[in-house]
Scaffold this active site. Structure first.
Site, mmCIF file in Angstrom:
data_model
loop_
_atom_site.group_PDB
_atom_site.id
_atom_site.type_symbol
_atom_site.label_atom_id
_atom_site.label_comp_id
_atom_site.label_asym_id
_atom_site.label_seq_id
_atom_site.Cartn_x
_atom_site.Cartn_y
_atom_site.Cartn_z
ATOM 1 N N GLU C 77 -34.940 -14.172 -4.229
ATOM 2 C CA GLU C 77 -33.990 -13.056 -4.107
ATOM 3 C C GLU C 77 -33.311 -12.729 -5.432
ATOM 4 O O GLU C 77 -33.103 -11.556 -5.759
ATOM 5 C CB GLU C 77 -32.961 -13.372 -3.014
ATOM 6 C CG GLU C 77 -33.607 -13.361 -1.630
ATOM 7 C CD GLU C 77 -32.775 -13.986 -0.517
ATOM 8 O OE1 GLU C 77 -33.236 -13.995 0.639
ATOM 9 O OE2 GLU C 77 -31.657 -14.477 -0.801
ATOM 10 N N GLU C 98 -38.337 -17.605 5.117
ATOM 11 C CA GLU C 98 -37.368 -17.614 6.208
ATOM 12 C C GLU C 98 -37.992 -17.377 7.588
ATOM 13 O O GLU C 98 -37.653 -18.062 8.556
ATOM 14 C CB GLU C 98 -36.266 -16.583 5.938
ATOM 15 C CG GLU C 98 -35.339 -16.951 4.785
ATOM 16 C CD GLU C 98 -35.851 -16.512 3.410
ATOM 17 O OE1 GLU C 98 -37.033 -16.106 3.320
ATOM 18 O OE2 GLU C 98 -35.074 -16.576 2.451
#
Lengths: 235, 235, 235
Positions: C77, C98
């Protein structure tokens, strides 16, 4: 699409072809246009074909196109509406052939291609109306990746099974959050309208006749090398 | 551009260079800035250079850049405004060199580059201000494809003739429908304003003087390897 | 981020890792969720982690990620929030893991990945939740470029120094003008909310336990090959 949407367990759907040598090609141009335009609008308010494609992009399950053969017109459009796509290096071909015959494509490629490969390369695909090899399709991002034909099924099976082992809520919410980058429905709708208006014009009607005389709509060279035949039409 | 827009028969326009060794490079920085800013706004309401570029992207004909030599500043900007672009593997170079001299680019690359290669790689091109080889330009999607120099003309001639054999209405409507992915004109306008504001600032004025002292604006090493000379300016 | 924003001289910031063998991996799942959600909102109105990432993209300086090891979850990210990113061909790995554990990612990859590689390939990365090699990351545009490990530092040092020799006003204005292609903050905010809601659900809680039993959060095979272990979780 209704069945898939109603299936709360469905996580991954793989589309491949039951016809040896093709993924999916263009529409039936021997059919009456009224038979097409008389199909009721779908729940999105779009006409039937773009309705199915748009619902595929918004569905809470994952769609994967496995491409082993030409994906022409409709075949290219369903590939672009699937969440993922993988192709046989030796056997896949991609084509938005419509401009080559004098039409506008109807299933959204003017909206979707620029968002995967940039507007310029999308125009090359759309206006060139040529057959695109799996290698070039991969380089342009038309397809995710191509694999040697012998490895394609194994890769897709492994990826589909992997995702299907994950939690549906996580899949659906993650997909929902990428959908902000989808084109608006009105953009797809306008593409469909431009397509329908284009079909009846004199140029495509003349070109269809010429293509039919050479073997269009039958297994053989015209369908296998449509890009080549389009390039000869008006010379 | 007026002539081209008025030509109802025009289907494909190819831009190449009449100057051996260059595609198109930067503006003339010996000219008075008033001579540039005094040109009336074009029909889009944009100033002259961005007006021409924006009209090129919206025109009902197809534009192709054939690049055999450095495409620096304006040359890169017209490439990005063309619908398609093909380059010589050996001879093409791409550069948005403006930040390297202390300016902001004026012909839209901050709006166009992120839409073909993503914002990050666009920033690498814009802020690095270095010469980009044809191979890297192809990998980043800066140009559609590069070809060995001996094959370039044949490829472009073949593609341009092919598209020119197709129906103009199909071409124009298909292009129109990809134009939803173009940047808004106000974004191009703001880039031009930032460029004009930047030119008169002390840093670029000092850097122009240093570059002129080394041979800027004349055939030779500074123009051929502008990226290298920009990197030395403030060391 | 406050310090960097207040530094009027800062032109380029390079993020690399002080931990041999990792760039940056996922959050600490032994921590109390309340310790995370109790951090005050940042000045953008976003929660702390997305606030930092969004400010990085809007900052007037340039951010470069230098990646020599796995960039998992948060590491991916921050890479996507940096203006540029370069990776070790041998040692870098990228992962949005995730969904594999039953969560939704929280730091904006659903918004950012489609804008660099198209929505489809972004879904492959997000829903496949697998480890992505540097070569594939480069082909997909996940990272700008990968280099042989021995050449990586030299390349980044050279690019960072080059840009740092340029005028800050030109850098800041050019970057500002590419920021029209950033996702809206509300899109990042909604991703964060979906992430926080997902963590407490039974599936990820069960999966965390299973991963901890195998060695999660400690140096070793689970952290080095997280994608492999995720694929085995629910089989």
């Amino acid at each position: 699409m209704n069945t898939l949407e109603a299936d709360e367990e469905a996580k991954v759907v793989v589309f491949d072809s039951a016809v040896e040598g093709f993924f999916l090609n263009h529409s039936d141009f021997n059919a009456k246009i009224e038979d097409l335009t008389a199909i009721p609008q779908g729940p999105t308010g779009l006409e039937a074909w773009p309705d199915v494609l748009v619902r595929l992009t918004r569905a809470p399950f994952v769609s994967i196109a496995l491409i082993r053969g030409p994906a022409t017109g409709n075949g290219s459009e369903i590939t672009l509406a699937c969440d993922m796509s993988f192709a046989s290096k030796e056997k896949a071909l991609f084509s938005q052939w419509e401009v080559g015959v004098g039409m506008v494509a109807g299933g959204g490629p003017m909206a979707r291609l620029p968002r995967v490969m940039g507007r310029g390369r999308a125009l090359e695909v759309l206006l060139g109306s040529d057959d695109i090899t799996a290698d070039l399709a991969q380089a342009y991002g038309y397809v995710h990746r191509c694999f040697p034909d012998a490895e394609l099924d194994g890769f897709v099976e492994s990826l589909a099974s992997r995702i299907a082992s994950f939690d549906k809520s996580a899949i659906a919410n993650t997909k929902r959050l990428t959908n902000t980058t989808l084109p608006e429905d009105v953009e797809i709708a306008e593409g469909w309208d431009a397509c329908i208006k284009s079909i009846g014009r004199p140029v495509p009607q003349k070109n269809f006749k010429a293509l039919f005389a050479e073997g269009f709509h039958k297994p053989g060279d015209v369908e296998n090398r449509l890009g080549y035949y389009l390039g000869r039409l008006n010379r």
